[in-house]
Motif scaffolding. Structure first.
Motif, mmCIF file in Angstrom:
data_model
loop_
_atom_site.group_PDB
_atom_site.id
_atom_site.type_symbol
_atom_site.label_atom_id
_atom_site.label_comp_id
_atom_site.label_asym_id
_atom_site.label_seq_id
_atom_site.Cartn_x
_atom_site.Cartn_y
_atom_site.Cartn_z
ATOM 1 N N ARG A 151 0.827 -1.844 -0.311
ATOM 2 C CA ARG A 151 0.284 -0.143 -0.245
ATOM 3 C C ARG A 151 0.415 1.348 -0.114
ATOM 4 N NH1 ARG A 151 -2.410 -3.314 -1.285
ATOM 5 N NH2 ARG A 151 -5.086 -3.981 0.075
ATOM 6 N N SER A 152 0.324 2.286 -0.327
ATOM 7 C CA SER A 152 1.176 3.720 -0.821
ATOM 8 C C SER A 152 0.333 4.713 -1.094
ATOM 9 C CB SER A 152 2.269 3.749 -1.570
ATOM 10 O OG SER A 152 3.147 4.775 -0.828
ATOM 11 N N ILE A 153 0.755 5.884 -0.864
ATOM 12 C CA ILE A 153 -0.591 6.574 -0.802
ATOM 13 C C ILE A 153 0.811 7.698 -2.393
ATOM 14 C CG2 ILE A 153 -0.682 9.580 -0.945
ATOM 15 C CD1 ILE A 153 -2.191 6.969 1.491
ATOM 16 N N GLU A 154 -0.703 8.199 -3.437
ATOM 17 C CA GLU A 154 -0.078 8.934 -4.561
ATOM 18 C C GLU A 154 1.119 9.539 -4.835
ATOM 19 O OE1 GLU A 154 -2.070 9.859 -8.701
ATOM 20 O OE2 GLU A 154 -3.525 10.048 -6.995
ATOM 21 N N HIS A 155 0.692 10.751 -3.857
ATOM 22 C CA HIS A 155 2.230 11.740 -4.038
ATOM 23 C C HIS A 155 2.922 12.122 -2.839
ATOM 24 C CE1 HIS A 155 0.425 12.962 -8.161
ATOM 25 N NE2 HIS A 155 -0.449 13.046 -7.485
ATOM 26 N N ASP A 156 2.525 10.345 -2.475
ATOM 27 C CA ASP A 156 3.465 10.053 -0.933
ATOM 28 C C ASP A 156 4.611 11.544 -0.866
ATOM 29 O OD1 ASP A 156 4.276 8.642 1.830
ATOM 30 O OD2 ASP A 156 6.301 9.062 0.847
ATOM 31 N N PRO A 157 5.476 11.960 -0.046
ATOM 32 C CA PRO A 157 6.126 13.177 -0.272
ATOM 33 C C PRO A 157 7.836 12.234 -0.364
ATOM 34 C CG PRO A 157 5.568 13.220 2.355
ATOM 35 C CD PRO A 157 4.654 12.694 0.918
ATOM 36 N N TRP A 158 7.513 10.919 0.010
ATOM 37 C CA TRP A 158 9.301 10.182 0.237
ATOM 38 C C TRP A 158 8.956 8.759 -0.623
ATOM 39 C CZ3 TRP A 158 11.384 13.719 2.615
ATOM 40 C CH2 TRP A 158 10.761 14.905 4.265
ATOM 41 N N VAL A 159 7.779 9.086 -0.335
ATOM 42 C CA VAL A 159 8.351 7.727 -1.725
ATOM 43 C C VAL A 159 7.573 7.495 -2.617
ATOM 44 C CG1 VAL A 159 7.653 5.139 -1.307
ATOM 45 C CG2 VAL A 159 8.256 6.385 0.660
ATOM 46 N N PRO A 160 8.402 7.675 -3.880
ATOM 47 C CA PRO A 160 7.285 8.112 -5.573
ATOM 48 C C PRO A 160 6.565 6.697 -5.830
ATOM 49 C CG PRO A 160 9.592 7.771 -5.945
ATOM 50 C CD PRO A 160 9.767 8.019 -4.055
ATOM 51 N N ARG A 161 5.794 7.233 -6.382
ATOM 52 C CA ARG A 161 4.468 6.009 -6.716
ATOM 53 C C ARG A 161 5.634 5.187 -7.962
ATOM 54 N NH1 ARG A 161 -1.616 6.385 -9.155
ATOM 55 N NH2 ARG A 161 -2.444 4.279 -10.138
ATOM 56 N N HIS A 162 6.786 5.420 -8.555
ATOM 57 C CA HIS A 162 7.063 4.215 -9.381
ATOM 58 C C HIS A 162 7.359 3.194 -9.057
ATOM 59 C CE1 HIS A 162 11.272 6.177 -9.484
ATOM 60 N NE2 HIS A 162 10.727 7.041 -9.359
ATOM 61 N N ARG A 163 8.510 3.555 -7.622
ATOM 62 C CA ARG A 163 8.660 2.803 -6.979
ATOM 63 C C ARG A 163 8.323 1.392 -6.386
ATOM 64 N NH1 ARG A 163 13.892 2.147 -4.950
ATOM 65 N NH2 ARG A 163 14.767 3.676 -7.041
ATOM 66 N N VAL A 164 7.254 2.284 -5.905
ATOM 67 C CA VAL A 164 5.840 0.671 -5.288
ATOM 68 C C VAL A 164 5.784 0.079 -6.578
ATOM 69 C CG1 VAL A 164 4.541 0.665 -3.728
ATOM 70 C CG2 VAL A 164 5.894 3.245 -3.850
ATOM 71 N N GLU A 165 5.384 0.599 -7.435
ATOM 72 C CA GLU A 165 4.889 -0.131 -8.610
ATOM 73 C C GLU A 165 5.882 -0.915 -9.296
ATOM 74 O OE1 GLU A 165 1.007 2.089 -10.146
ATOM 75 O OE2 GLU A 165 3.287 2.857 -11.133
ATOM 76 N N GLU A 166 7.529 -0.196 -9.464
ATOM 77 C CA GLU A 166 8.692 -1.490 -9.990
ATOM 78 C C GLU A 166 8.376 -2.522 -8.527
ATOM 79 O OE1 GLU A 166 11.400 1.116 -10.157
ATOM 80 O OE2 GLU A 166 10.630 2.518 -11.557
ATOM 81 N N THR A 167 8.700 -2.445 -7.261
ATOM 82 C CA THR A 167 9.020 -3.289 -6.746
ATOM 83 C C THR A 167 7.393 -4.649 -6.582
ATOM 84 O OG1 THR A 167 9.995 -1.665 -5.384
ATOM 85 C CG2 THR A 167 8.845 -3.661 -4.010
ATOM 86 N N ALA A 168 6.223 -4.066 -6.718
ATOM 87 C CA ALA A 168 5.151 -4.833 -6.938
ATOM 88 C C ALA A 168 5.488 -6.208 -8.229
ATOM 89 C CB ALA A 168 3.986 -3.959 -6.861
ATOM 90 N N GLY A 169 6.148 -5.546 -9.735
ATOM 91 C CA GLY A 169 6.397 -6.269 -10.061
ATOM 92 C C GLY A 169 7.490 -7.001 -10.208
ATOM 93 N N LEU A 170 8.644 -6.486 -9.561
ATOM 94 C CA LEU A 170 9.125 -7.555 -9.150
ATOM 95 C C LEU A 170 8.794 -8.783 -8.038
ATOM 96 C CD1 LEU A 170 12.534 -4.853 -8.362
ATOM 97 C CD2 LEU A 170 12.157 -6.609 -10.532
ATOM 98 N N LEU A 171 7.956 -8.227 -7.589
ATOM 99 C CA LEU A 171 7.994 -9.212 -6.220
ATOM 100 C C LEU A 171 6.654 -10.277 -6.942
ATOM 101 C CD1 LEU A 171 6.503 -7.408 -3.347
ATOM 102 C CD2 LEU A 171 8.034 -9.346 -3.305
ATOM 103 N N ARG A 172 6.147 -9.537 -8.114
ATOM 104 C CA ARG A 172 4.875 -10.603 -9.058
ATOM 105 C C ARG A 172 6.137 -11.969 -9.974
ATOM 106 N NH1 ARG A 172 1.161 -5.901 -10.016
ATOM 107 N NH2 ARG A 172 -0.709 -6.340 -8.136
ATOM 108 N N GLN A 173 6.767 -10.905 -9.896
ATOM 109 C CA GLN A 173 7.752 -12.031 -11.363
ATOM 110 C C GLN A 173 8.566 -13.286 -10.321
ATOM 111 O OE1 GLN A 173 10.788 -10.267 -13.326
ATOM 112 N NE2 GLN A 173 9.074 -7.780 -13.822
#
Length: 217
Positions: A151-173
């Motif tokens: 889970r994350s927040i779209e415009h979190d000040p410290w954690v960009p959305r793209h990195r969360v999505e990339e991490t999800a993709g790696l876990l799925r792979q």
């Protein structure tokens, strides 16, 4: 190496699962204990380590990995030592859920992607792998079928959305079953929905472990 752990929750001899709760930068185990009250009730016991100086590594997780050394490797060893302690207490990897927020979620995401080991599940609130280069995909199938709440927040000040999505993709792979949700907003927060999703994962896994123990008995 032995880590001091704050413990709470169901008695160890009656807990279906252990949850290793890893706090964020500037926080401590008490923060995770307070947040755990939002997770409802489940037959689990929580264990929370504390980072030296309340930070697991000094710079942003988006910096090159080497810039967060040697603190990063030291912190990864601390988490691994905690898992060894839980195994000695009767909670092998199949009975441990890793739960982290912010810097703690980043640390856990990086650990499972770079040094995978069996776990019952992952709960990652606002975090992703460390560094500028994605870790190589684990190829030993350790994460196959592991449930992940990310889970994350779209415009979190410290954690960009793209990195969360990339991490999800790696876990799925790697074979994990990832439940990803990114809610609108600009704050660095844990939503009620995130807590509900985490509770469902913990309850399902803990109840399944109780059934498994009864069958073995």
């Amino acid at each position: 190496m032995t880590a001091a752990l704050l413990e709470w929750g169901a008695p160890a001899d009656r807990a279906g699962l252990a949850v290793l709760a890893v706090h964020g930068r500037g926080q401590d185990p008490a923060f995770m204990r307070a947040t755990a009250r939002r997770l409802g009730t489940a037959p689990v016991r929580f264990f929370a380590p504390e980072a030296e100086g309340n930070t697991w590594y000094p710079l942003s997780f988006l910096e090159p990995v080497e810039r967060n050394q040697p603190a990063l490797d030291r912190s990864l060893r601390t988490v691994e030592a905690c898992l060894d302690q839980l195994a000695q207490a009767g909670f092998d990897g199949g009975r441990v859920v890793l739960w982290g927020f912010s810097q703690g979620a980043c640390l856990l995401a990086h650990l499972v992607l770079t040094t995978p080991r069996p776990v019952a599940g992952l709960v990652l609130f606002t975090g992703g792998y460390l560094g500028t280069v994605p870790p190589s995909r684990p190829d030993d199938h350790v994460l196959r079928g592991v449930p992940v709440v990310l889970r994350s927040i779209e415009h979190d000040p410290w954690v960009p959305r793209h990195r969360v999505e990339e991490t999800a993709g790696l876990l799925r792979q790697a074979g994990a079953e990832v439940d990803l949700r990114i809610d609108p907003g600009t704050e660095h927060v844990i939503t009620d929905e995130a807590c509900t999703a985490a509770t469902e994962l913990l309850t399902t896994k803990a109840q399944g472990e109780h059934v498994s123990v009864r069958k073995r008995g």
